[in-house]
Design a protein around this motif. Structure first.
Motif, PDB file in Angstrom:
ATOM      1  N   LYS A 215       0.823  -1.207   0.000  1.00 45.35           N
ATOM      2  CA  LYS A 215       0.000   0.000   0.000  1.00 45.35           C
ATOM      3  C   LYS A 215       0.860   1.261   0.000  1.00 45.35           C
ATOM      4  N   PHE A 216       2.100   1.099  -0.422  1.00 42.76           N
ATOM      5  CA  PHE A 216       3.039   2.215  -0.469  1.00 42.76           C
ATOM      6  C   PHE A 216       3.830   2.168  -1.779  1.00 42.76           C
ATOM      7  N   ASN A 217       4.494   3.276  -2.080  1.00 44.91           N
ATOM      8  CA  ASN A 217       5.393   3.362  -3.237  1.00 44.91           C
ATOM      9  C   ASN A 217       4.696   2.949  -4.533  1.00 44.91           C
ATOM     10  N   PHE A 218       3.533   3.574  -4.781  1.00 44.89           N
ATOM     11  CA  PHE A 218       2.781   3.300  -6.005  1.00 44.89           C
ATOM     12  C   PHE A 218       3.392   3.993  -7.220  1.00 44.89           C
ATOM     13  N   SER A 219       4.167   5.033  -6.989  1.00 47.92           N
ATOM     14  CA  SER A 219       4.669   5.849  -8.100  1.00 47.92           C
ATOM     15  C   SER A 219       5.505   5.027  -9.067  1.00 47.92           C
ATOM     16  N   GLN A 220       5.316   5.286 -10.348  1.00 45.75           N
ATOM     17  CA  GLN A 220       6.106   4.640 -11.396  1.00 45.75           C
ATOM     18  C   GLN A 220       5.873   5.416 -12.699  1.00 45.75           C
ATOM     19  N   PRO A 221       6.819   5.460 -13.630  1.00 42.35           N
ATOM     20  CA  PRO A 221       8.159   4.892 -13.492  1.00 42.35           C
ATOM     21  C   PRO A 221       9.255   5.920 -13.167  1.00 42.35           C
ATOM     22  N   PHE A 222       8.906   7.219 -13.079  1.00 44.34           N
ATOM     23  CA  PHE A 222       9.973   8.209 -12.996  1.00 44.34           C
ATOM     24  C   PHE A 222      10.159   8.842 -11.611  1.00 44.34           C
ATOM     25  N   PHE A 223       9.125   9.498 -11.109  1.00 42.62           N
ATOM     26  CA  PHE A 223       9.274  10.319  -9.906  1.00 42.62           C
ATOM     27  C   PHE A 223       8.579   9.676  -8.708  1.00 42.62           C
ATOM     28  N   VAL A 224       8.764  10.283  -7.537  1.00 38.55           N
ATOM     29  CA  VAL A 224       8.094   9.796  -6.325  1.00 38.55           C
ATOM     30  C   VAL A 224       7.161  10.863  -5.761  1.00 38.55           C
ATOM     31  N   MET A 225       6.862  11.895  -6.564  1.00 42.59           N
ATOM     32  CA  MET A 225       6.149  13.061  -6.042  1.00 42.59           C
ATOM     33  C   MET A 225       4.758  12.727  -5.523  1.00 42.59           C
ATOM     34  N   TRP A 226       4.024  11.872  -6.231  1.00 42.99           N
ATOM     35  CA  TRP A 226       2.655  11.596  -5.787  1.00 42.99           C
ATOM     36  C   TRP A 226       2.661  10.790  -4.492  1.00 42.99           C
ATOM     37  N   ASP A 227       3.601   9.894  -4.325  1.00 42.31           N
ATOM     38  CA  ASP A 227       3.716   9.180  -3.050  1.00 42.31           C
ATOM     39  C   ASP A 227       3.990  10.149  -1.911  1.00 42.31           C
ATOM     40  N   ARG A 228       4.867  11.102  -2.138  1.00 40.21           N
ATOM     41  CA  ARG A 228       5.205  12.066  -1.090  1.00 40.21           C
ATOM     42  C   ARG A 228       4.016  12.982  -0.785  1.00 40.21           C
ATOM     43  N   ILE A 229       3.349  13.456  -1.814  1.00 40.06           N
ATOM     44  CA  ILE A 229       2.240  14.396  -1.628  1.00 40.06           C
ATOM     45  C   ILE A 229       1.065  13.730  -0.921  1.00 40.06           C
ATOM     46  N   LEU A 230       0.781  12.481  -1.272  1.00 41.91           N
ATOM     47  CA  LEU A 230      -0.435  11.817  -0.797  1.00 41.91           C
ATOM     48  C   LEU A 230      -0.186  10.801   0.314  1.00 41.91           C
ATOM     49  N   GLY A 231       1.016  10.806   0.887  1.00 44.73           N
ATOM     50  CA  GLY A 231       1.268  10.020   2.090  1.00 44.73           C
ATOM     51  C   GLY A 231       1.454   8.536   1.880  1.00 44.73           C
ATOM     52  N   THR A 232       1.849   8.131   0.672  1.00 45.36           N
ATOM     53  CA  THR A 232       2.085   6.709   0.421  1.00 45.36           C
ATOM     54  C   THR A 232       3.562   6.411   0.177  1.00 45.36           C
ATOM     55  N   TYR A 233       4.400   7.335   0.605  1.00 47.19           N
ATOM     56  CA  TYR A 233       5.848   7.168   0.437  1.00 47.19           C
ATOM     57  C   TYR A 233       6.420   6.358   1.600  1.00 47.19           C
ATOM     58  N   MET A 234       7.085   5.259   1.297  1.00 42.75           N
ATOM     59  CA  MET A 234       7.746   4.459   2.333  1.00 42.75           C
ATOM     60  C   MET A 234       9.260   4.598   2.179  1.00 42.75           C
ATOM     61  N   PRO A 235       9.901   5.336   3.057  1.00 46.22           N
ATOM     62  CA  PRO A 235      11.356   5.454   2.977  1.00 46.22           C
ATOM     63  C   PRO A 235      12.020   4.123   3.313  1.00 46.22           C
ATOM     64  N   TYR A 236      13.223   3.940   2.807  1.00 42.19           N
ATOM     65  CA  TYR A 236      13.915   2.675   3.017  1.00 42.19           C
ATOM     66  C   TYR A 236      15.404   2.919   3.167  1.00 42.19           C
ATOM     67  N   SER A 237      16.072   1.941   3.705  1.00 40.76           N
ATOM     68  CA  SER A 237      17.534   1.945   3.733  1.00 40.76           C
ATOM     69  C   SER A 237      18.013   0.701   3.000  1.00 40.76           C
ATOM     70  N   LEU A 238      19.159   0.801   2.399  1.00 43.30           N
ATOM     71  CA  LEU A 238      19.719  -0.324   1.658  1.00 43.30           C
ATOM     72  C   LEU A 238      20.797  -0.963   2.515  1.00 43.30           C
ATOM     73  N   GLU A 239      20.551  -2.189   2.949  1.00 42.67           N
ATOM     74  CA  GLU A 239      21.462  -2.891   3.851  1.00 42.67           C
ATOM     75  C   GLU A 239      22.118  -4.066   3.138  1.00 42.67           C
ATOM     76  N   LYS A 240      23.366  -4.325   3.481  1.00 44.77           N
ATOM     77  CA  LYS A 240      24.050  -5.491   2.925  1.00 44.77           C
ATOM     78  C   LYS A 240      23.607  -6.755   3.648  1.00 44.77           C
ATOM     79  N   ARG A 241      23.329  -7.791   2.881  1.00 44.35           N
ATOM     80  CA  ARG A 241      22.974  -9.076   3.477  1.00 44.35           C
ATOM     81  C   ARG A 241      24.233  -9.852   3.814  1.00 44.35           C
ATOM     82  N   ALA A 242      24.189 -10.611   4.883  1.00 41.43           N
ATOM     83  CA  ALA A 242      25.355 -11.402   5.295  1.00 41.43           C
ATOM     84  C   ALA A 242      25.714 -12.431   4.232  1.00 41.43           C
TER      85      ALA A 242
END
Length: 257
Positions: A215-242
């Motif tokens: 129910k997040f990060n619906f934006s595609q394929p270029f920008f993330v503006m609509w997710d940010r404006i309408l509250g569906t933006y899920m921030p993330y971090s990129l972690e290395k797997r063991a």
């Protein structure tokens, strides 16, 4: 040199050729575990559809897309086939930007609606989410109705509202195709310029393909503006797997929202 091939014909089939060539290049990297967002084992175990079925589904969508493109070019066609070099760079940049915004806007709202309407999700959009672990040539694996609504109609609107010519559309839709493949490639490769210039990238879209991010990060394929404006933006971090590779992890707990 004139080979007698119309811009409309090239504009119809160039994105299809680009799709298979570019996704094929990515498939050569899929064994590089150190750059994968999911392990190869996860890809094999978690995905709910065979690669053969994915190929058939993509080819069906591309056939429909080609038919609609030919009809669109026929209806809107003219005898003016001015070369790109005869147009101002500012005009070309404006047309590209307008087309990007139109396509993003259409796809965001249609995509989000397909998630929130239980009937549409169950019978149409869930087909795309059979790929829990996305890979390059599965980018356009959709129900035919979804392919028509999101991609084909969205593309037609971006073409018409931007005012671009068939010749310019060759470059725009080939670029959009490459971007869509990149978002679904399942890899985080060093030096990828899409990751430099776009926040909407393979890790961002991978979040959406997971159950907690559906129910997040619906934006595609270029920008993330609509997710940010309408509250569906899920921030993330990129972690290395063991075990090697990377994992995109939410930086806030949205699982119960």
């Amino acid at each position: 040199m004139d080979f007698g091939v119309s811009d409309e014909l090239v504009g119809t089939f160039a994105p299809i050729v680009v799709y298979w060539v570019y996704s094929g290049m990515y498939m050569m990297f899929e064994s590089f575990e150190n750059y994968r967002l999911h392990s190869k084992k996860d890809e094999d175990d978690k995905n709910l559809v065979s690669k053969g079925a994915v190929v058939k589904g993509v080819l069906l969508q591309q056939a429909v897309q080609a038919v609609v493109s030919i009809i669109l070019f026929t209806v809107t066609g003219s005898d003016d086939h001015a070369a790109i070099g005869q147009q101002s760079p500012i005009v070309l940049a404006r047309q590209f930007f307008i087309a990007m915004v139109v396509l993003d806007t259409w796809q965001y709202f249609m995509h989000r609606y397909m998630h929130h309407n239980k009937f549409l999700y169950r019978h149409i959009h869930s087909q795309h989410h059979r790929l829990v672990v996305p890979y390059a040539f599965g980018a356009l694996y959709n129900h035919p109705m979804e392919g028509l609504i999101l991609d084909t109609i969205g593309g037609a609107l971006s073409f018409l509202l931007s005012g671009m010519s068939p010749r310019v559309s060759i470059f725009f839709f080939s670029f959009a195709t490459i971007k869509t493949i990149d978002d679904h490639c399942g890899l985080w490769l060093p030096g990828n310029l899409f990751h430099v210039f776009f926040r909407n990238n393979s890790a961002y879209h991978d979040i959406h393909h997971q159950l907690y991010g559906s129910k997040f990060n619906f934006s595609q394929p270029f920008f993330v503006m609509w997710d940010r404006i309408l509250g569906t933006y899920m921030p993330y971090s990129l972690e290395k797997r063991a075990s090697g590779g990377f994992e995109a992890r939410p930086t806030k707990d949205c699982k119960d929202n």
